[in-house]
Design a protein around this motif. Structure first.
Motif, PDB file in Angstrom:
ATOM      1  N   HIS A 150       0.827  -1.207   0.000  1.00 22.56           N
ATOM      2  CA  HIS A 150       0.000   0.000   0.000  1.00 22.56           C
ATOM      3  C   HIS A 150       0.863   1.260   0.000  1.00 22.56           C
ATOM      4  CE1 HIS A 150      -3.418  -2.374  -0.022  1.00 22.56           C
ATOM      5  NE2 HIS A 150      -4.094  -1.899   0.997  1.00 22.56           N
ATOM      6  N   GLN A 151       2.004   1.186   0.710  1.00 20.30           N
ATOM      7  CA  GLN A 151       2.902   2.337   0.702  1.00 20.30           C
ATOM      8  C   GLN A 151       3.343   2.643  -0.728  1.00 20.30           C
ATOM      9  OE1 GLN A 151       3.694   4.090   3.728  1.00 20.30           O
ATOM     10  NE2 GLN A 151       3.963   5.537   2.045  1.00 20.30           N
ATOM     11  N   GLU A 152       3.647   1.588  -1.467  1.00 21.71           N
ATOM     12  CA  GLU A 152       4.058   1.792  -2.856  1.00 21.71           C
ATOM     13  C   GLU A 152       2.912   2.299  -3.719  1.00 21.71           C
ATOM     14  OE1 GLU A 152       7.639  -1.501  -3.167  1.00 21.71           O
ATOM     15  OE2 GLU A 152       5.883  -1.708  -4.440  1.00 21.71           O
ATOM     16  N   LEU A 153       1.718   1.793  -3.483  1.00 20.60           N
ATOM     17  CA  LEU A 153       0.566   2.305  -4.250  1.00 20.60           C
ATOM     18  C   LEU A 153       0.480   3.814  -4.094  1.00 20.60           C
ATOM     19  CD1 LEU A 153      -2.668   0.121  -3.800  1.00 20.60           C
ATOM     20  CD2 LEU A 153      -1.459   0.624  -5.923  1.00 20.60           C
ATOM     21  N   PHE A 154       0.676   4.288  -2.859  1.00 19.60           N
ATOM     22  CA  PHE A 154       0.612   5.727  -2.591  1.00 19.60           C
ATOM     23  C   PHE A 154       1.793   6.446  -3.253  1.00 19.60           C
ATOM     24  CE2 PHE A 154       1.074   9.587  -0.008  1.00 19.60           C
ATOM     25  CZ  PHE A 154      -0.233  10.052   0.006  1.00 19.60           C
ATOM     26  N   ARG A 183      -6.542  -4.535   3.328  1.00 19.52           N
ATOM     27  CA  ARG A 183      -6.215  -3.397   4.179  1.00 19.52           C
ATOM     28  C   ARG A 183      -4.885  -3.651   4.855  1.00 19.52           C
ATOM     29  NH1 ARG A 183     -11.190  -0.422   5.881  1.00 19.52           N
ATOM     30  NH2 ARG A 183     -12.792  -1.489   4.689  1.00 19.52           N
ATOM     31  N   GLU A 184      -4.030  -2.647   4.860  1.00 20.24           N
ATOM     32  CA  GLU A 184      -2.795  -2.709   5.638  1.00 20.24           C
ATOM     33  C   GLU A 184      -2.345  -1.289   5.930  1.00 20.24           C
ATOM     34  OE1 GLU A 184       0.500  -4.627   3.758  1.00 20.24           O
ATOM     35  OE2 GLU A 184       0.594  -3.253   2.076  1.00 20.24           O
ATOM     36  N   PRO A 185      -1.422  -1.141   6.890  1.00 13.60           N
ATOM     37  CA  PRO A 185      -1.018   0.216   7.246  1.00 13.60           C
ATOM     38  C   PRO A 185      -0.064   0.835   6.222  1.00 13.60           C
ATOM     39  CG  PRO A 185      -0.011  -1.416   8.723  1.00 13.60           C
ATOM     40  CD  PRO A 185      -0.848  -2.174   7.757  1.00 13.60           C
ATOM     41  N   LEU A 186      -0.108   2.143   6.141  1.00 15.98           N
ATOM     42  CA  LEU A 186       0.853   2.894   5.343  1.00 15.98           C
ATOM     43  C   LEU A 186       0.883   4.313   5.890  1.00 15.98           C
ATOM     44  CD1 LEU A 186      -0.571   4.352   2.092  1.00 15.98           C
ATOM     45  CD2 LEU A 186      -2.033   3.046   3.608  1.00 15.98           C
ATOM     46  N   THR A 187       1.859   5.075   5.430  1.00 15.24           N
ATOM     47  CA  THR A 187       1.943   6.468   5.852  1.00 15.24           C
ATOM     48  C   THR A 187       1.584   7.351   4.668  1.00 15.24           C
ATOM     49  OG1 THR A 187       3.675   5.893   7.401  1.00 15.24           O
ATOM     50  CG2 THR A 187       3.448   8.216   6.852  1.00 15.24           C
ATOM     51  N   ILE A 188       0.570   8.179   4.839  1.00 15.75           N
ATOM     52  CA  ILE A 188       0.242   9.118   3.771  1.00 15.75           C
ATOM     53  C   ILE A 188       0.760  10.504   4.155  1.00 15.75           C
ATOM     54  CG2 ILE A 188      -1.762   7.782   3.003  1.00 15.75           C
ATOM     55  CD1 ILE A 188      -3.541   9.939   4.222  1.00 15.75           C
ATOM     56  N   TYR A 189       0.986  11.311   3.152  1.00 17.76           N
ATOM     57  CA  TYR A 189       1.656  12.591   3.400  1.00 17.76           C
ATOM     58  C   TYR A 189       1.363  13.542   2.247  1.00 17.76           C
ATOM     59  CZ  TYR A 189       4.714  10.037   0.234  1.00 17.76           C
ATOM     60  OH  TYR A 189       5.179   9.294  -0.828  1.00 17.76           O
TER      61      TYR A 189
END
Lengths: 358, 238
Positions: A150-154, A183-189
């Motif tokens: 998910h981090q990479e998707l973002f 669903r999994e955690p990620l950091t959005i910014y």
């Protein structure tokens, strides 16, 4: 949907489709054009919920052909425009992708692969790899990021807009149904807060703010063979130059590896876990993953496999990644052991099992 | 490498297994752990067994699905036969041996692929007039389980490390409320995994249902009671 914002860095827990919608907001996309198809529906759903809050627009079209071409219209008028689709919808959108290759239009597509061919399943596959990398009636002048987390998707959705508007080639984020729905955690910014420069869009035609602009003539039709040849060859040169700048890959332990596991997209999560476990047992195994499947990190793969005897290529398709790999390492005599599971997920345990058979 | 706990929960559409999985995964995330939740979903618009896969770890989590679960929880007879493949020699197997059958799935159930959308109660003939209608607005609802059935054929239970039978459906119906059936199961999952403190689940429930709890404090008591009941069922059996 999660109650979050892009202020500062926020750890969130959401589905991949929601991640894509947030990433498009973070990338300052202006408008999405779309037509629903599972498993990407919720990108549209979340975008339509976010759009009014952030002053963005949305248009639902009558089908994917229309969604692709209206997105091109948005791009031509200087809007950061994107669309999302899957499976047979991806097939229909290839016509617009071809036009984008010909006219050098910075369109962004998010693809959440489902089973194929045709309607098949709404669930998951990596069977759109060939289509997404070479689906037009041309040379594949495009950029394709194959994400795994998910981090990479973002991160790569943001990057896709920048790459598209920098190099003016159609750009794809290649996800899949698992990434869409899990669903999994990620950091959005906010990328600008982190010093990531967002490339500004500009009108490709009809810039009314600059009446003294140079006349633009975007063409996708040519009258003579020679004319077309000149244009395609220029695009090829631009694409080759760009390829070196944007190619991305991940490699671990290939230096002393006897066998290297090659995967892309979400399957590389299983491969990475298998790699870690095998290394912990002292096995001489390597891990190689193209992040851009177009352009493919061919040179890097060739370097990585120099000392190895076998390549275990695992994919949720029947030989689409294998074909890319074979093409890129042409001339090498390394043995390729394929692990081909069209339309089904690949677990760590299954990769370990195949590795142990090598 | 950190251990990854693999949990699979399966039941009929409407039994609330996806909600259990979601709350579990969100609570783990709130605890600062890595969590991954994926529903299985298909093209079917009605009925079918719904499976939720959850993984929790202090380290990285690999593929979203797995072959053998550490904890496998089928909560309907059909789910028992559907999930055999996920049972292995190290699996703790918790199943619902209630005699009260799960609700029938009627035509108006919303497709599993739209798991984010509220399905109507599957027992359409009896639209739960006696129940708080909007227990959780916008969230999947459990249905009312009223019909006596044959229960689970013990020949269907696979060979595993440990088997625990709990009559969660009966308890929900007779002692608490049919709607908290899935919360009993959630309590059982917490007891069986031991990766999360009970408080983190209570916090997650509070986050999810806080508004409803404020309006009707009895709901909080009932949910927490169901959670404790499920927890104790497993603790007593292990």
């Amino acid at each position: 949907m999660a109650d979050v914002s892009l202020k500062g860095e926020q750890r969130v827990f959401m589905t991949g489709n929601e991640v894509c919608a947030w990433a498009a907001v973070a990338a300052k996309a202006d408008i999405m054009y779309g037509y629903p198809i599972t498993p990407q529906n919720e990108i549209m759903h979340y975008w339509t919920r976010l759009a009014p809050k952030y002053g963005k627009r949305f248009l639902q079209t009558e089908d994917e052909i229309s969604a692709g071409f209206t997105t091109l219209g948005g791009v031509i008028s200087g809007r950061k425009a994107f669309t999302a689709t899957a499976g047979p919808g991806n097939v229909l959108m290839q016509e617009s992708a071809g036009m984008a290759e010909m006219m050098r239009l910075p369109i962004v597509y998010i693809i959440q692969q489902r089973g194929g061919p045709s309607t098949a399943t709404v669930i998951y596959a990596q069977q759109e790899t060939t289509l997404t990398t070479f689906g037009g009636n041309g040379e594949g002048h495009r950029i394709v990021y194959s994400t795994a987390t998910h981090q990479e998707l973002f991160d790569y959705t943001i990057k896709a807009f920048n790459a598209a508007w920098t190099y003016r080639f159609p750009t794809f984020v290649l996800g899949d149904g698992y990434q869409a729905k899990m669903r999994e955690p990620l950091t959005i910014y906010d990328p600008e807060e982190k010093g990531i420069k967002l490339v500004k869009p500009e009108p490709l035609l009809g810039n009314t703010e600059k009446p003294d602009r140079q006349i633009q003539h975007l063409r996708n039709t040519y009258n003579t063979e020679d004319e077309l040849y000149e244009v395609v060859m220029k695009n090829q040169r631009d694409w080759d130059k760009m390829a070196e700048e944007i190619v991305e890959w991940d490699a671990k332990g290939c230096e002393d590896a006897e066998a290297i596991i090659v995967t892309h997209g979400i399957v590389s999560r299983a491969a990475l876990t298998a790699y870690d476990q095998l290394r912990a047992q002292g096995k001489k195994v390597g891990y190689f993953r193209p992040i851009t499947v177009r352009p493919f990190p061919g040179k890097q793969l060739k370097d990585a496999i120099k000392g190895a005897k076998k390549l275990l290529v695992a994919e949720s398709a029947y030989g689409q990644l294998v074909k890319l790999v074979q093409h890129e390492i042409f001339g090498s005599t390394i043995e390729i052991v394929p692990m081909l599971r069209p339309g089904v997920g690949i677990t760590t345990e299954e990769i370990l099992e195949e590795y142990n058979k090598l | 490498m950190a251990k990854v706990f693999k949990v699979a929960i399966a039941g009929e559409g409407g039994q609330g297994v996806q909600s259990i999985a979601e709350i579990l995964a969100e609570a783990a995330n709130e605890e600062g752990k890595n969590a991954l939740y994926i529903p299985n979903f298909g093209v079917e618009q009605r009925g079918g067994v719904s499976i939720a896969f959850v993984q929790v770890s202090d380290g990285d989590i690999g593929a979203p699905k797995f072959q053998k679960a550490d904890i496998l929880i089928p909560v309907s007879p059909r789910a028992v036969s559907r999930t055999k493949m996920y049972a292995g020699k190290d699996t703790v197997y918790i199943y619902d041996n209630s005699l009260i059958q799960e609700g029938e799935v009627k035509d108006n159930i919303v497709g599993l692929q739209y798991f984010d959308v509220t399905p109507p109660c599957p027992t359409a003939e009896h639209p739960n007039a006696d129940l708080p209608q909007d227990l959780i607005a916008g969230e999947p609802k459990t249905c009312s389980f009223t019909k006596p059935g044959p229960g689970i054929d013990s020949a269907e239970i696979p060979e595993v490390k440990k088997i625990v039978a709990i009559p969660a459906n009966d308890i929900a119906k007779n002692e608490l409320h049919p709607r908290v059936f899935n919360i009993i199961i959630l309590g059982a999952v917490i007891a069986a995994t031991e990766v999360l403190p009970m408080d983190s689940i209570k916090k997650a429930l509070e986050t999810k249902l806080g508004d409803k709890f404020k309006k009707n404090p009895e709901l909080r008591d009932m949910n927490f009671k169901a959670l404790e009941r499920g927890y104790q069922l497993i603790k007593n059996a292990m």
